[in-house]
Design a protein around this motif. Structure first.
Motif, mmCIF file in Angstrom:
data_model
loop_
_atom_site.group_PDB
_atom_site.id
_atom_site.type_symbol
_atom_site.label_atom_id
_atom_site.label_comp_id
_atom_site.label_asym_id
_atom_site.label_seq_id
_atom_site.Cartn_x
_atom_site.Cartn_y
_atom_site.Cartn_z
ATOM 1 N N GLU A 1 1.126 6.215 4.473
ATOM 2 C CA GLU A 1 2.321 5.652 3.840
ATOM 3 C C GLU A 1 3.334 5.200 4.885
ATOM 4 O OE1 GLU A 1 5.734 7.014 0.564
ATOM 5 O OE2 GLU A 1 4.488 8.511 1.590
ATOM 6 N N LYS A 2 3.478 5.962 5.965
ATOM 7 C CA LYS A 2 4.465 5.638 6.995
ATOM 8 C C LYS A 2 3.901 4.716 8.070
ATOM 9 C CE LYS A 2 6.657 10.127 6.286
ATOM 10 N NZ LYS A 2 6.932 11.464 6.881
ATOM 11 N N HIS A 3 2.573 4.610 8.138
ATOM 12 C CA HIS A 3 1.923 3.775 9.148
ATOM 13 C C HIS A 3 2.159 2.294 8.824
ATOM 14 C CE1 HIS A 3 -1.420 2.024 11.504
ATOM 15 N NE2 HIS A 3 -1.281 3.085 12.273
ATOM 16 N N VAL A 4 1.979 1.430 9.836
ATOM 17 C CA VAL A 4 2.157 -0.001 9.629
ATOM 18 C C VAL A 4 1.203 -0.544 8.568
ATOM 19 C CG1 VAL A 4 0.544 -0.610 11.479
ATOM 20 C CG2 VAL A 4 2.339 -2.228 10.819
ATOM 21 N N ILE A 5 0.047 0.123 8.381
ATOM 22 C CA ILE A 5 -0.903 -0.303 7.346
ATOM 23 C C ILE A 5 -0.292 -0.149 5.962
ATOM 24 C CG2 ILE A 5 -1.992 1.951 7.015
ATOM 25 C CD1 ILE A 5 -3.814 -1.439 7.124
ATOM 26 N N GLY A 6 0.766 0.671 5.848
ATOM 27 C CA GLY A 6 1.426 0.866 4.566
ATOM 28 C C GLY A 6 2.093 -0.391 4.032
ATOM 29 N N GLN A 7 2.394 -1.345 4.929
ATOM 30 C CA GLN A 7 3.022 -2.597 4.501
ATOM 31 C C GLN A 7 1.995 -3.631 4.045
ATOM 32 O OE1 GLN A 7 6.303 -2.524 4.146
ATOM 33 N NE2 GLN A 7 6.017 -0.411 4.870
ATOM 34 N N LEU A 8 0.736 -3.228 4.033
ATOM 35 C CA LEU A 8 -0.344 -4.117 3.596
ATOM 36 C C LEU A 8 -0.164 -4.509 2.125
ATOM 37 C CD1 LEU A 8 -3.333 -5.227 4.077
ATOM 38 C CD2 LEU A 8 -4.076 -3.040 3.180
ATOM 39 N N ASP A 9 -0.441 -5.779 1.834
ATOM 40 C CA ASP A 9 -0.420 -6.246 0.448
ATOM 41 C C ASP A 9 -1.790 -5.955 -0.161
ATOM 42 O OD1 ASP A 9 -0.348 -7.524 -1.967
ATOM 43 O OD2 ASP A 9 0.417 -9.428 -1.204
ATOM 44 N N PRO A 10 -1.880 -4.976 -1.052
ATOM 45 C CA PRO A 10 -3.198 -4.592 -1.590
ATOM 46 C C PRO A 10 -3.833 -5.650 -2.483
ATOM 47 C CG PRO A 10 -1.449 -3.458 -2.764
ATOM 48 C CD PRO A 10 -0.792 -4.196 -1.639
ATOM 49 N N LEU A 11 -3.043 -6.615 -2.933
ATOM 50 C CA LEU A 11 -3.576 -7.641 -3.833
ATOM 51 C C LEU A 11 -4.307 -8.735 -3.074
ATOM 52 C CD1 LEU A 11 -0.473 -7.973 -6.159
ATOM 53 C CD2 LEU A 11 -2.454 -6.487 -6.447
ATOM 54 N N THR A 12 -3.983 -8.880 -1.789
ATOM 55 C CA THR A 12 -4.622 -9.915 -0.977
ATOM 56 C C THR A 12 -5.336 -9.329 0.230
ATOM 57 O OG1 THR A 12 -2.561 -10.253 0.267
ATOM 58 C CG2 THR A 12 -2.914 -11.627 -1.688
ATOM 59 N N VAL B 1 -6.725 5.513 -3.378
ATOM 60 C CA VAL B 1 -5.432 5.050 -3.889
ATOM 61 C C VAL B 1 -5.585 3.701 -4.592
ATOM 62 C CG1 VAL B 1 -3.148 4.249 -3.216
ATOM 63 C CG2 VAL B 1 -4.074 6.334 -2.210
ATOM 64 N N LEU B 2 -6.298 2.767 -3.970
ATOM 65 C CA LEU B 2 -6.451 1.441 -4.564
ATOM 66 C C LEU B 2 -7.252 1.502 -5.866
ATOM 67 C CD1 LEU B 2 -7.110 -0.827 -1.446
ATOM 68 C CD2 LEU B 2 -4.958 -0.331 -2.616
ATOM 69 N N ASP B 3 -8.271 2.360 -5.895
ATOM 70 C CA ASP B 3 -9.073 2.490 -7.107
ATOM 71 C C ASP B 3 -8.233 3.064 -8.252
ATOM 72 O OD1 ASP B 3 -11.668 2.292 -8.414
ATOM 73 O OD2 ASP B 3 -11.642 4.476 -8.459
ATOM 74 N N LEU C 1 0.837 -1.204 0.000
ATOM 75 C CA LEU C 1 0.000 0.000 0.000
ATOM 76 C C LEU C 1 0.869 1.251 0.000
ATOM 77 C CD1 LEU C 1 -2.756 1.391 0.210
ATOM 78 C CD2 LEU C 1 -2.624 1.112 2.698
ATOM 79 N N ALA C 2 1.992 1.202 0.718
ATOM 80 C CA ALA C 2 2.884 2.366 0.781
ATOM 81 C C ALA C 2 3.435 2.722 -0.595
ATOM 82 C CB ALA C 2 4.025 2.105 1.762
ATOM 83 N N THR C 3 3.838 1.705 -1.369
ATOM 84 C CA THR C 3 4.373 1.986 -2.701
ATOM 85 C C THR C 3 3.289 2.560 -3.610
ATOM 86 O OG1 THR C 3 3.928 -0.293 -3.419
ATOM 87 C CG2 THR C 3 6.111 0.179 -2.515
ATOM 88 N N LEU C 4 2.058 2.094 -3.445
ATOM 89 C CA LEU C 4 0.966 2.625 -4.263
ATOM 90 C C LEU C 4 0.628 4.053 -3.859
ATOM 91 C CD1 LEU C 4 -1.471 -0.413 -4.615
ATOM 92 C CD2 LEU C 4 0.328 0.356 -6.161
ATOM 93 N N ILE C 5 0.705 4.348 -2.564
ATOM 94 C CA ILE C 5 0.452 5.720 -2.107
ATOM 95 C C ILE C 5 1.495 6.664 -2.688
ATOM 96 C CG2 ILE C 5 0.448 7.236 -0.090
ATOM 97 C CD1 ILE C 5 -0.811 4.967 1.508
ATOM 98 N N ARG C 6 2.764 6.240 -2.639
ATOM 99 C CA ARG C 6 3.826 7.079 -3.194
ATOM 100 C C ARG C 6 3.630 7.265 -4.686
ATOM 101 N NH1 ARG C 6 5.950 11.238 -2.241
ATOM 102 N NH2 ARG C 6 5.530 10.490 -0.127
ATOM 103 N N TRP C 7 3.262 6.198 -5.403
ATOM 104 C CA TRP C 7 2.978 6.308 -6.838
ATOM 105 C C TRP C 7 1.825 7.275 -7.080
ATOM 106 C CZ3 TRP C 7 -1.826 4.749 -8.806
ATOM 107 C CH2 TRP C 7 -1.969 4.854 -10.197
#
Length: 403
Positions: free
Chosen positions: A98-109, A142-144, A69-75
């Protein structure tokens, strides 16, 4: 479909395996790798084709590496911020996630229970229901964008599922509308404080005219600081808010508004220091107002509350909803209805005479709110009292208020 290309070199031939994947006739991914033997290149290509049949592996390959999620937010920030600039609050929220622990979430799963647990932890950490709700809003945006812009197979529906659950169990909620209005006593304190403060030699923003302009004009501090002398119409007494606030179309959304007589008088006495009427940083205005409230012991009052006060005063003067909208630039009448506070005894009587004429009889209006000082008193001071004299006046005023 993979192809093997032979390349001749000084040390001998090399073999480059090129892989191209298409979907609906459109190229979605390509990659290549060079080997010393043709068999190795062919073996890698075949194995890679099998790997990319997995949607997750394909999504990671398309995204250019590990997809979080962090990489997608930065993108998202780097892709869209310069095209369509947004408010500071949105930028802060995105960078926080982006900096929160939720940023390491895998958006695909991602699953709904992971997002629900994030909201629960946010609430336990002290975040309010509306603040927590905003996390889901920004994550979904961001995900959309990534699903459409990067063609990633993101299960966007899980965000909606999590939001519905959180609403049902009151983990999130819409932000509460503030109804705070300054009292006459609070306005008198602020007015006296700013009279002294504005004369200090270190003062950058004259807060006395800024405060009364906010009360009489309905403008937000960011809008007030963007108003330009050239945009004013002296005949109609109107101004122009450039790039007015809008949920989707801020840039180029220039709206003309009506000045109240008091607000028009205030801008007429401001010195012309450049193109802007109030050439100040909006955050400085807000911070100066907050500091004054803290010094004076005024609790839970923000500069933005002056906009609520201004709109309420217009309704108290007898303006209708559609008329007030010409001052405040509200696009929705629903947002303005909460300011009306209509009472049956205040309704106008409309009488049709036998001659066909219409007579409107309005109930007398008693105004109890503190009136704006004359515009001549709201000229930013050009002389500066000595520092010692300023502090003596502040101490005397604070002693009087405590008494």
């Amino acid at each position: 479909m993979a192809t093997i290309v032979t390349r001749k070199g000084v040390a001998g031939p090399s073999f480059q395996a090129r892989l191209r994947l298409t979907r609906d006739g459109e190229l979605i991914h390509k990659e290549s790798k060079t080997f010393s033997t043709k068999a190795a290149a062919k073996s890698w290509a075949q194995g890679r084709e099998v790997e990319l049949t997995d949607p997750k592996a394909l999504a990671v390959a398309i995204s250019g590496g590990t997809c979080t999620l962090a990489t997608l937010i930065r993108w998202y920030i780097e892709t869209f911020e310069t095209i369509s600039p947004w408010q500071r609050s949105k930028q802060s929220a995105l960078e926080y996630l982006e900096k929160h622990v939720i940023g390491q979430l895998d958006p695909l799963t991602v699953t709904a229970d992971v997002l629900i647990n994030h909201i629960r932890q946010r609430r336990l950490g002290g975040a309010g229901p509306s603040t927590a709700a905003n996390d889901l809003i920004w994550i979904r945006i961001v995900l959309d964008a990534a699903r459409a812009g990067k063609k990633l197979p993101i299960p966007i529906e899980v965000v909606d599922e999590a939001r519905e659950f959180c609403l049902k169990h009151r983990l999130i909620a819409k932000s509460k509308r503030r109804e705070r209005r300054p009292t006459n006593q609070e306005l008198e304190k602020l007015d006296g404080h700013f009279q002294i403060r504005d004369r200090h030699k270190a003062t950058v923003v004259p807060m006395r005219p800024m405060t009364w302009f906010g009360i009489t004009s309905t403008r937000r501090q960011s809008e007030s600081c963007r108003l330009e002398h050239a945009d004013n119409d002296p005949v109609a007494q109107t101004g122009l808010v450039r790039d007015a606030k809008h949920p989707r179309e801020k840039l180029g959304n220039h709206l003309r508004f009506k000045y109240t007589p008091e607000a028009w008088g205030i801008i007429q006495v401001q010195p012309v220091l450049g193109p802007y009427i109030f050439p100040y940083e909006p955050r400085t205005v807000s911070d100066a107002f907050t500091t004054a409230c803290r010094i004076l012991g005024i609790e839970d009052l923000h500069y933005h509350d002056l906009r609520h006060e201004a709109i309420s005063r217009l309704f108290e003067l007898g303006y209708d909803i559609h008329e007030v909208a010409q001052f405040s630039l509200h696009s929705s009448w629903e947002d303005l209805k909460r300011y009306t506070h209509l009472r049956p005894e205040n309704l106008r009587q409309i009488i049709r005479k036998p001659s066909g004429e219409i007579e409107v009889i309005s109930s007398p209006i008693k105004i109890t709110t503190l009136s704006c000082p004359p515009a001549i008193e709201l000229i930013p001071p050009t002389t500066r009292a000595s520092r010692a004299q300023i502090f003596r006046r502040l101490e005397a005023m604070e002693t009087q208020m405590q008494a």
